[in-house]
Design a protein around this motif. Structure first.
Motif, PDB file in Angstrom:
ATOM      1  N   UNK A  99       0.682  -1.165  -0.078  1.00  0.00           N
ATOM      2  CA  UNK A  99      -0.092   0.102   0.007  1.00  0.00           C
ATOM      3  C   UNK A  99       0.833   1.327   0.071  1.00  0.00           C
ATOM      4  N   UNK A 100       1.814   1.379   1.079  1.00  0.00           N
ATOM      5  CA  UNK A 100       2.697   2.491   1.112  1.00  0.00           C
ATOM      6  C   UNK A 100       3.520   2.572  -0.127  1.00  0.00           C
ATOM      7  N   UNK A 101       3.943   1.648  -0.808  1.00  0.00           N
ATOM      8  CA  UNK A 101       4.575   1.535  -2.138  1.00  0.00           C
ATOM      9  C   UNK A 101       3.970   2.238  -3.304  1.00  0.00           C
ATOM     10  N   UNK A 102       2.774   1.702  -3.346  1.00  0.00           N
ATOM     11  CA  UNK A 102       1.819   2.079  -4.275  1.00  0.00           C
ATOM     12  C   UNK A 102       1.696   3.555  -4.281  1.00  0.00           C
ATOM     13  N   UNK A 103       1.195   4.155  -2.886  1.00  0.00           N
ATOM     14  CA  UNK A 103       0.538   5.335  -2.667  1.00  0.00           C
ATOM     15  C   UNK A 103       1.491   6.220  -3.033  1.00  0.00           C
ATOM     16  N   UNK A 104       2.841   5.796  -2.355  1.00  0.00           N
ATOM     17  CA  UNK A 104       3.882   6.964  -2.464  1.00  0.00           C
ATOM     18  C   UNK A 104       4.422   6.986  -3.922  1.00  0.00           C
ATOM     19  N   UNK A 105       4.298   6.094  -4.676  1.00  0.00           N
ATOM     20  CA  UNK A 105       4.590   6.216  -6.131  1.00  0.00           C
ATOM     21  C   UNK A 105       3.681   6.923  -6.966  1.00  0.00           C
ATOM     22  N   UNK A 106       2.260   7.180  -6.531  1.00  0.00           N
ATOM     23  CA  UNK A 106       1.322   7.746  -7.480  1.00  0.00           C
ATOM     24  C   UNK A 106       0.931   9.070  -6.557  1.00  0.00           C
ATOM     25  N   UNK A 107       1.391   9.335  -5.406  1.00  0.00           N
ATOM     26  CA  UNK A 107       1.056  10.504  -4.854  1.00  0.00           C
ATOM     27  C   UNK A 107       2.102  11.313  -4.211  1.00  0.00           C
ATOM     28  N   UNK A 108       1.784  12.488  -3.991  1.00  0.00           N
ATOM     29  CA  UNK A 108       2.935  13.197  -3.367  1.00  0.00           C
ATOM     30  C   UNK A 108       2.573  13.250  -1.933  1.00  0.00           C
ATOM     31  N   UNK A 109       3.118  12.961  -0.859  1.00  0.00           N
ATOM     32  CA  UNK A 109       2.941  13.106   0.629  1.00  0.00           C
ATOM     33  C   UNK A 109       3.236  14.404   1.092  1.00  0.00           C
ATOM     34  N   UNK A 110       2.421  14.986   1.745  1.00  0.00           N
ATOM     35  CA  UNK A 110       2.571  16.628   2.153  1.00  0.00           C
ATOM     36  C   UNK A 110       3.490  16.774   3.131  1.00  0.00           C
ATOM     37  N   UNK A 131      -4.442 -13.181  -4.326  1.00  0.00           N
ATOM     38  CA  UNK A 131      -4.914 -12.112  -5.199  1.00  0.00           C
ATOM     39  C   UNK A 131      -4.237 -10.788  -4.350  1.00  0.00           C
ATOM     40  N   UNK A 132      -4.156  -9.796  -5.219  1.00  0.00           N
ATOM     41  CA  UNK A 132      -3.652  -8.399  -4.426  1.00  0.00           C
ATOM     42  C   UNK A 132      -4.803  -7.621  -4.911  1.00  0.00           C
ATOM     43  N   UNK A 133      -5.890  -7.923  -5.571  1.00  0.00           N
ATOM     44  CA  UNK A 133      -7.122  -6.654  -5.877  1.00  0.00           C
ATOM     45  C   UNK A 133      -6.651  -5.874  -6.631  1.00  0.00           C
ATOM     46  N   UNK A 134      -6.870  -4.540  -6.172  1.00  0.00           N
ATOM     47  CA  UNK A 134      -6.508  -3.251  -6.568  1.00  0.00           C
ATOM     48  C   UNK A 134      -5.059  -2.849  -6.043  1.00  0.00           C
ATOM     49  N   UNK A 135      -4.267  -3.580  -5.232  1.00  0.00           N
ATOM     50  CA  UNK A 135      -3.147  -3.255  -4.810  1.00  0.00           C
ATOM     51  C   UNK A 135      -2.035  -3.580  -5.827  1.00  0.00           C
ATOM     52  N   UNK A 136      -2.004  -2.936  -6.783  1.00  0.00           N
ATOM     53  CA  UNK A 136      -1.167  -3.313  -8.004  1.00  0.00           C
ATOM     54  C   UNK A 136      -0.126  -2.223  -8.281  1.00  0.00           C
ATOM     55  N   UNK A 137       0.870  -2.242  -8.058  1.00  0.00           N
ATOM     56  CA  UNK A 137       2.174  -1.324  -8.250  1.00  0.00           C
ATOM     57  C   UNK A 137       2.189  -0.640  -9.726  1.00  0.00           C
ATOM     58  N   UNK A 138       2.447   0.598  -9.664  1.00  0.00           N
ATOM     59  CA  UNK A 138       2.772   1.085 -11.006  1.00  0.00           C
ATOM     60  C   UNK A 138       3.974   0.356 -11.681  1.00  0.00           C
ATOM     61  N   UNK A 139       4.465   0.850 -13.103  1.00  0.00           N
ATOM     62  CA  UNK A 139       5.736   0.434 -13.443  1.00  0.00           C
ATOM     63  C   UNK A 139       6.928   0.900 -12.974  1.00  0.00           C
ATOM     64  N   UNK A 140       6.874   1.910 -12.218  1.00  0.00           N
ATOM     65  CA  UNK A 140       7.872   2.616 -11.890  1.00  0.00           C
ATOM     66  C   UNK A 140       7.682   3.160 -10.196  1.00  0.00           C
ATOM     67  N   UNK A 141       8.797   2.970  -9.467  1.00  0.00           N
ATOM     68  CA  UNK A 141       8.521   3.311  -8.058  1.00  0.00           C
ATOM     69  C   UNK A 141       9.573   4.363  -7.615  1.00  0.00           C
ATOM     70  N   UNK A 142       9.759   5.198  -8.843  1.00  0.00           N
ATOM     71  CA  UNK A 142      10.756   6.164  -8.711  1.00  0.00           C
ATOM     72  C   UNK A 142      10.057   7.520  -7.898  1.00  0.00           C
ATOM     73  N   UNK A 143       8.900   7.833  -7.834  1.00  0.00           N
ATOM     74  CA  UNK A 143       8.334   8.669  -6.922  1.00  0.00           C
ATOM     75  C   UNK A 143       8.404   8.371  -5.571  1.00  0.00           C
ATOM     76  N   UNK A 144       8.303   7.001  -5.311  1.00  0.00           N
ATOM     77  CA  UNK A 144       8.308   6.408  -4.063  1.00  0.00           C
ATOM     78  C   UNK A 144       9.583   6.750  -3.462  1.00  0.00           C
ATOM     79  N   UNK A 145      10.858   6.324  -4.133  1.00  0.00           N
ATOM     80  CA  UNK A 145      12.045   6.407  -3.879  1.00  0.00           C
ATOM     81  C   UNK A 145      12.403   7.883  -3.593  1.00  0.00           C
ATOM     82  N   UNK A 146      12.011   8.750  -4.502  1.00  0.00           N
ATOM     83  CA  UNK A 146      12.384  10.003  -4.331  1.00  0.00           C
ATOM     84  C   UNK A 146      11.868  10.827  -2.862  1.00  0.00           C
ATOM     85  N   UNK A 147      10.702  10.405  -2.428  1.00  0.00           N
ATOM     86  CA  UNK A 147      10.086  10.931  -1.374  1.00  0.00           C
ATOM     87  C   UNK A 147      10.016  10.279   0.091  1.00  0.00           C
ATOM     88  N   UNK A 148      10.216   8.933   0.025  1.00  0.00           N
ATOM     89  CA  UNK A 148      10.180   8.194   1.126  1.00  0.00           C
ATOM     90  C   UNK A 148      11.206   8.027   2.140  1.00  0.00           C
TER      91      UNK A 148
END
Length: 203
Positions: A99-110, A131-148
């Motif tokens: 969840x954190x990896x997906x959220x922080x890849x797709x959104x900017x944490x304030x 199953x992971x349902x809709x907990x599917x990671x995007x192709x890149x985790x770059x945004x996650x790595x940049x802000x985590x």
């Protein structure tokens, strides 16, 4: 004297996902309760005690953890930042990790994140039958790595829930992450987690 500002740690717990409601009902029907285990506090519940009075541990209850939906978790998670300060530590166990990896890849944490811990986090479903349902990671985790902040990956070789192979996939996507491999922690359902406590205190 002014009150010491406590270091905040947000812990996102795990959960189960199902592709259909029928599969979820089937899981519930087959589910066996271990009554003794219900009485035990695990490391997530006692993390605040172990870290001590300089820390404030927040353990949000995510919606419908036995039939989790990413969209619902996202809504709940986004209610938290208003209460958080900069240099927060984020920690996700199992489904909470992806969840954190997906959220922080797709959104900017304030708020500024000091460190993010992914404990036994699934990466995808290629090496497993769950199953992971809709907990599917995007192709890149770059945004996650940049802000985590500093990223830590924890996995145990004897994990029967999330395949150890998923750790290698995270390592490839997050080359700057610090990796901790265990031999006998399973899915990290133990009561004590001293290695984690020590790392958080040392940040």
């Amino acid at each position: 004297m002014s009150e010491t500002i406590k270091k905040q740690v947000v812990v996102v717990h795990g959960g189960d996902t199902f592709d259909t409601y029928e599969e979820y009902l089937s899981f519930l029907n087959a589910y066996e309760i271990n009554f003794e285990k219900l009485k035990i506090k695990r490391w997530k519940e006692i993390l605040g005690e172990r870290l001590g009075e300089d820390f404030e541990v927040v353990l949000p209850k995510m919606p419908n953890s036995m039939n989790s939906k990413y969209a619902e978790w996202k809504i709940m998670f986004e209610k938290l930042p208003q209460f958080l300060k900069d240099d927060v530590v984020l920690l996700g166990h199992s489904l909470g990790g992806i969840f954190l990896a997906k959220y922080l890849s797709e959104n900017n944490f304030p708020k500024k994140i000091k460190a993010t811990f992914l404990v036994s986090a699934p990466f995808d479903t290629k090496d497993s039958d769950y199953s992971l349902g809709d907990f599917i990671l995007p192709d890149s985790l770059e945004n996650f790595q940049n802000q985590a902040g500093k990223i830590f990956l924890f996995h145990s070789k004897d994990d029967l829930v999330v395949p150890f192979a998923d750790l290698e996939k995270y390592k490839k996507s997050l080359p700057n992450a610090e990796v901790m491999v265990f031999e006998d922690k399973g899915h990290f359902d133990q009561t004590e987690f001293p290695e984690l406590v020590q790392l958080i205190k040392g940040l």
